[in-house]
Design a protein around this motif. Structure first.
Motif, PDB file in Angstrom:
ATOM      1  N   VAL A  35       0.839  -1.200   0.000  1.00 33.84           N
ATOM      2  CA  VAL A  35       0.000   0.000   0.000  1.00 33.84           C
ATOM      3  C   VAL A  35       0.871   1.246   0.000  1.00 33.84           C
ATOM      4  O   VAL A  35       0.589   2.217  -0.713  1.00 33.84           O
ATOM      5  CB  VAL A  35      -0.965  -0.023   1.211  1.00 33.84           C
ATOM      6  N   THR A  36       1.944   1.249   0.747  1.00 35.95           N
ATOM      7  CA  THR A  36       2.847   2.391   0.797  1.00 35.95           C
ATOM      8  C   THR A  36       3.511   2.606  -0.561  1.00 35.95           C
ATOM      9  O   THR A  36       3.593   3.736  -1.044  1.00 35.95           O
ATOM     10  CB  THR A  36       3.921   2.175   1.880  1.00 35.95           C
ATOM     11  N   SER A  73       0.942   4.055  -3.044  1.00 33.65           N
ATOM     12  CA  SER A  73       0.623   5.463  -2.821  1.00 33.65           C
ATOM     13  C   SER A  73       1.774   6.355  -3.265  1.00 33.65           C
ATOM     14  O   SER A  73       1.540   7.431  -3.819  1.00 33.65           O
ATOM     15  CB  SER A  73       0.260   5.712  -1.359  1.00 33.65           C
TER      16      SER A  73
END
Length: 189
Positions: A24-25, A28
């Motif tokens: 997810v990091t 993003s």
């Protein structure tokens, strides 16, 4: 302590959560970088577009009519003209019998285009077509802004009049308040 979790099989779940958080990091960060590249591309594209020269139809300079020079009859001394070709070339006397009897204009296209409504009166003994008009736009105080040219392809019958409604003449300056249209050339049908 991790040895205790490995024995009962819970170490596997902790690893999955950490991997998901990393994914997810990374997504993003990649999305943010993509937006920055898109913004930079748009800024560079707008800068290049502003440096391009203005097209002839959108400039505020008056447009010189090339049709009027082509449509006028040549002098008899310069070129020998046969009677058959002489009948096809309109002269200024023929244009004298074609006139604009009424005209109005309004803005269209979010206020940037001029829409002209005019009535042509043909007092000749023959029909005319390809009537070229030029419209001069001025400010409220009368100072000249720009000229726009348009060729009306529809024929006007002999000894009649025809109204052309909301003809788009072109882009005009936002300060234009007055318009005056006049005839430049016409052809016999």
């Amino acid at each position: 302590m991790s040895a205790g979790f490995d024995r009962i099989g819970l170490g596997r779940f902790a690893g999955t959560g950490e991997r998901r958080a990393r994914a997810v990091t990374i997504a993003s960060v990649s999305f943010g970088r993509g937006l920055l590249w898109l913004l930079a591309t748009i800024i560079v594209g707008c800068g290049i577009w502003m440096l391009l020269p203005v097209s002839r139809g959108n400039s505020a300079e008056p447009v010189r009519s090339d049709v009027a020079a082509v449509e006028t009859a040549p002098s008899r001394d310069a070129v020998a003209v046969s009677p058959a070709s002489e009948a096809q070339i309109p002269t200024m006397a023929e244009l004298g019998r074609i006139r604009i009897s009424s005209q109005t204009w309004r803005r269209g296209g979010l206020g940037s285009k001029a829409l002209v409504t005019l009535t042509l009166r043909n007092d000749n003994d023959y029909a005319v077509k390809d009537v070229e008009i030029v419209c001069a736009f001025a400010r409220r105080d009368g100072s000249h802004l720009t000229d726009r040219t348009r060729v009306l392809a529809d024929p006007v019958s002999m000894k009649s009049r025809k109204t052309f409604a909301r003809i788009p003449v072109g882009f005009v300056n936002v300060n234009a308040d007055q318009a005056k249209c006049s005839l430049v050339a016409a052809r016999r049908t």
